[in-house]
Design a protein around this motif. Sequence first.
Motif, PDB file in Angstrom:
ATOM      1  N   GLN A  38       0.844  -1.189   0.000  1.00 30.75           N
ATOM      2  CA  GLN A  38       0.000   0.000   0.000  1.00 30.75           C
ATOM      3  C   GLN A  38       0.875   1.233   0.000  1.00 30.75           C
ATOM      4  N   ALA A  39       0.744   2.012  -1.050  1.00 27.23           N
ATOM      5  CA  ALA A  39       1.468   3.270  -1.172  1.00 27.23           C
ATOM      6  C   ALA A  39       0.626   4.392  -0.571  1.00 27.23           C
ATOM      7  N   PRO A  40       1.248   5.489  -0.173  1.00 21.93           N
ATOM      8  CA  PRO A  40       0.494   6.606   0.412  1.00 21.93           C
ATOM      9  C   PRO A  40      -0.596   7.093  -0.525  1.00 21.93           C
ATOM     10  N   GLY A  41      -1.808   7.213   0.008  1.00 24.67           N
ATOM     11  CA  GLY A  41      -2.917   7.714  -0.775  1.00 24.67           C
ATOM     12  C   GLY A  41      -3.518   6.726  -1.748  1.00 24.67           C
ATOM     13  N   LEU A  85      14.382  -2.532  -8.546  1.00 27.17           N
ATOM     14  CA  LEU A  85      13.346  -1.742  -7.877  1.00 27.17           C
ATOM     15  C   LEU A  85      13.166  -0.380  -8.541  1.00 27.17           C
ATOM     16  N   LYS A  86      11.920   0.077  -8.521  1.00 27.98           N
ATOM     17  CA  LYS A  86      11.544   1.354  -9.121  1.00 27.98           C
ATOM     18  C   LYS A  86      10.930   2.244  -8.039  1.00 27.98           C
ATOM     19  N   PRO A  87      10.976   3.548  -8.218  1.00 33.56           N
ATOM     20  CA  PRO A  87      10.337   4.436  -7.229  1.00 33.56           C
ATOM     21  C   PRO A  87       8.868   4.093  -6.998  1.00 33.56           C
ATOM     22  N   GLU A  88       8.192   3.610  -8.017  1.00 36.05           N
ATOM     23  CA  GLU A  88       6.778   3.262  -7.855  1.00 36.05           C
ATOM     24  C   GLU A  88       6.562   1.989  -7.036  1.00 36.05           C
ATOM     25  N   ASP A  89       7.629   1.311  -6.671  1.00 36.96           N
ATOM     26  CA  ASP A  89       7.516   0.173  -5.752  1.00 36.96           C
ATOM     27  C   ASP A  89       7.476   0.633  -4.294  1.00 36.96           C
ATOM     28  N   THR A  90       7.680   1.912  -4.064  1.00 33.71           N
ATOM     29  CA  THR A  90       7.649   2.450  -2.705  1.00 33.71           C
ATOM     30  C   THR A  90       6.280   2.233  -2.079  1.00 33.71           C
ATOM     31  N   ALA A  91       6.261   1.577  -0.930  1.00 33.54           N
ATOM     32  CA  ALA A  91       5.003   1.248  -0.259  1.00 33.54           C
ATOM     33  C   ALA A  91       5.308   0.540   1.056  1.00 33.54           C
ATOM     34  N   VAL A  92       4.273   0.365   1.843  1.00 37.16           N
ATOM     35  CA  VAL A  92       4.349  -0.540   2.981  1.00 37.16           C
ATOM     36  C   VAL A  92       3.949  -1.917   2.466  1.00 37.16           C
ATOM     37  N   TYR A  93       4.785  -2.889   2.711  1.00 37.68           N
ATOM     38  CA  TYR A  93       4.550  -4.251   2.238  1.00 37.68           C
ATOM     39  C   TYR A  93       4.032  -5.112   3.388  1.00 37.68           C
ATOM     40  N   TYR A  94       2.954  -5.831   3.110  1.00 38.38           N
ATOM     41  CA  TYR A  94       2.319  -6.685   4.096  1.00 38.38           C
ATOM     42  C   TYR A  94       2.346  -8.135   3.632  1.00 38.38           C
ATOM     43  N   CYS A  95       2.632  -9.027   4.555  1.00 40.81           N
ATOM     44  CA  CYS A  95       2.460 -10.436   4.229  1.00 40.81           C
ATOM     45  C   CYS A  95       1.139 -10.914   4.827  1.00 40.81           C
ATOM     46  N   ALA A  96       0.564 -11.898   4.185  1.00 36.51           N
ATOM     47  CA  ALA A  96      -0.746 -12.400   4.587  1.00 36.51           C
ATOM     48  C   ALA A  96      -0.808 -13.903   4.346  1.00 36.51           C
ATOM     49  N   ALA A  97      -1.750 -14.545   5.023  1.00 35.96           N
ATOM     50  CA  ALA A  97      -1.866 -15.997   4.911  1.00 35.96           C
ATOM     51  C   ALA A  97      -3.326 -16.426   4.979  1.00 35.96           C
ATOM     52  N   HIS A  98      -3.605 -17.563   4.373  1.00 36.73           N
ATOM     53  CA  HIS A  98      -4.920 -18.182   4.540  1.00 36.73           C
ATOM     54  C   HIS A  98      -4.772 -19.679   4.400  1.00 36.73           C
ATOM     55  N   TYR A  99      -5.600 -20.410   5.106  1.00 38.31           N
ATOM     56  CA  TYR A  99      -5.607 -21.856   5.003  1.00 38.31           C
ATOM     57  C   TYR A  99      -6.096 -22.254   3.619  1.00 38.31           C
TER      58      TYR A  99
END
Length: 125
Positions: A38-41, A85-99
């Motif tokens: 998720q990038a700002p905005g 990496l590119k400037p547009e890759d700037t973001a908060v990165y989250y990992c997630a899981a599901h069964y």
Amino acid sequence: VQLQASGGGLVQAGGSLRLSCAASGRTSRRYNMGWFRQAPGKEREFVTTINWSGGNTYYSDSVKGRFTISRDNAKNTVYLQMNSLKPEDTAVYYCAAHYSADDYVYALSRAYNYWGRGTQVTVSS
């Protein structure tokens, strides 16, 4: 399942970073893992996912060919290798899981019911 992402940082365009996501808790079950950002905005967007065995992966078009997801089930850890990496890759990165009861992979965030706290990735131009 608890997820802890790490490995974010500041890197110049063209550089590389490797993110890790360590899982704890009921990790003996079949869990698919995914990375979102998720990038700002902007809204949170899908990046990549890997199924419980590591035999099936899927990438968003924006990262295909540059990012690689992998997992080490013995260490209960998923990795995201990010190259070119590119400037547009700037973001908060989250990992997630599901069964998972099958071998498919899922790109929709609503499929994931476990989320870690994000790690910031900043790419300077």
